[in-house]
Design an enzyme around this catalytic site. Sequence first.
Site, PDB file in Angstrom:
ATOM      1  N   GLY A 182       0.810  -1.216   0.000  1.00  0.00           N
ATOM      2  CA  GLY A 182       0.000   0.000   0.000  1.00  0.00           C
ATOM      3  C   GLY A 182       0.844   1.266   0.000  1.00  0.00           C
TER       4      GLY A 182
ATOM      5  CB  VAL B 150       0.966   3.947   4.722  1.00  0.00           C
ATOM      6  CG1 VAL B 150       1.738   4.056   6.041  1.00  0.00           C
ATOM      7  CG2 VAL B 150       0.026   5.138   4.574  1.00  0.00           C
TER       8      VAL B 150
ATOM      9  NE  ARG C 161      -6.594  -6.737  -1.637  1.00  0.00           N
ATOM     10  CZ  ARG C 161      -7.481  -5.774  -1.479  1.00  0.00           C
ATOM     11  NH1 ARG C 161      -8.661  -5.873  -2.045  1.00  0.00           N
ATOM     12  NH2 ARG C 161      -7.206  -4.715  -0.750  1.00  0.00           N
ATOM     13  CB  SER C 162      -1.014  -7.823  -2.404  1.00  0.00           C
ATOM     14  OG  SER C 162      -2.112  -6.960  -2.567  1.00  0.00           O
TER      15      SER C 162
ATOM     16  NE  ARG D  55      -4.650   6.471  14.764  1.00  0.00           N
ATOM     17  CZ  ARG D  55      -5.116   6.818  13.579  1.00  0.00           C
ATOM     18  NH1 ARG D  55      -6.291   7.427  13.480  1.00  0.00           N
ATOM     19  NH2 ARG D  55      -4.424   6.564  12.487  1.00  0.00           N
TER      20      ARG D  55
ATOM     21  CB  CYS E  80      -2.384  11.756   8.392  1.00  0.00           C
ATOM     22  SG  CYS E  80      -4.072  11.764   7.777  1.00  0.00           S
TER      23      CYS E  80
ATOM     24  CE  LYS F 268     -10.487   8.245  12.685  1.00  0.00           C
ATOM     25  NZ  LYS F 268     -10.081   7.844  11.308  1.00  0.00           N
TER      26      LYS F 268
ATOM     27  NE  ARG G 272     -10.063  13.093   1.960  1.00  0.00           N
ATOM     28  CZ  ARG G 272      -9.280  12.488   2.839  1.00  0.00           C
ATOM     29  NH1 ARG G 272      -7.981  12.787   2.897  1.00  0.00           N
ATOM     30  NH2 ARG G 272      -9.773  11.595   3.668  1.00  0.00           N
TER      31      ARG G 272
ATOM     32  CG  HIS H  80      -3.162  15.797   5.135  1.00  0.00           C
ATOM     33  ND1 HIS H  80      -3.516  15.401   3.868  1.00  0.00           N
ATOM     34  CD2 HIS H  80      -3.576  14.802   5.974  1.00  0.00           C
ATOM     35  CE1 HIS H  80      -4.115  14.219   3.929  1.00  0.00           C
ATOM     36  NE2 HIS H  80      -4.162  13.825   5.194  1.00  0.00           N
TER      37      HIS H  80
END
Length: 340
Positions: A12, A14, A39-40, A99, A130, A215, A236, A243
Amino acid sequence: MGYRIVVVGATGNVGREMLNILAERQFPVDELAVLASRRSLGTEVTFGEKTLTTKDLDTFDFTGWDMALFAVGSEATKKYAPKAAAAGCVVIDNSSLYRYDPDVPLIVPECNPQDVHGYAKKNIIANPNCSTAQMVVALKPLHDRAKIKRVVVSTYQSVSGSGKEAMEELWEQTKAVYNPTSEVPAKVYPKEIAFNVIPHIDVFMEDGSTKEEWKMVAETKKIIDPSIKVTATCVRVPVFVGHSESVNIEFEEFLDEDEARDILRESPGIMVIDKREDGGYVTPKECVGDFATFISRIRQDSTIDNGINLWCVSDNLRKGAALNAVQIAELLGREVLKKG
């Protein structure tokens, strides 16, 4: 003597960035395993000049491995992180699953490195959201000086925060704008993201806020100080990576903008670019690939007694995710495991 490291979710955005950063920062790796879902399976990823083939997460034995950097969703983390932790491998988790668990430290190394010692309760350390990570890097040194009372933040978050499919959706929708015969309906987002902004990240909650906004509130309190009041609006924007945040901070006592600028310049993980002229600030496009959190537009807020405004920009795949996870691994190695 180095560490035996596992990267879970290595294919992925990250996960790949974690591998890049481990190599860039010359993390003392003796052995590295890269894991992915079935699948990967067999997908090749790079680590420095090496090419590695992904192994099956479902059958992997974490016994004898020092740390596992998890870059998968909460469902997969819920299944596999406890297995890794029980096998004696310390999990550094990038999902939101742990978290808010009081037995799991939530760490940004520039802010609360002392909390790393709390990992032993569950053998798990959580990586923050993030948008929270870059903000608290800026807030903590200012809080140490003047004690923050309240924070009002508006975020401008790139599509990479939603993964590869979101980046593809922005790309395809952008091309479609210039091709009248082509139409790309919104799938990842509830509305078209190309040439648009969407004031909605994650699910809506009963009070009208979104989970992303919640969050930021909860994580800032856990990382810095539970007495800080935070209100957030998360948006977004049609940016691929990086960001941005407009942050208004109210302090218990007066803090001069020049002193705030000096404090931030001397603080770890921060780069201050703040010239009051055309282009004398940092935009998300310029921060891509960089480790730093960039601060610009530092100025007094004259509408309240003890207020400062600032602009905060960071590569969300780095400081917001992969870099912070690697920094936690470095901290854990330095303070606790002491092998590398």
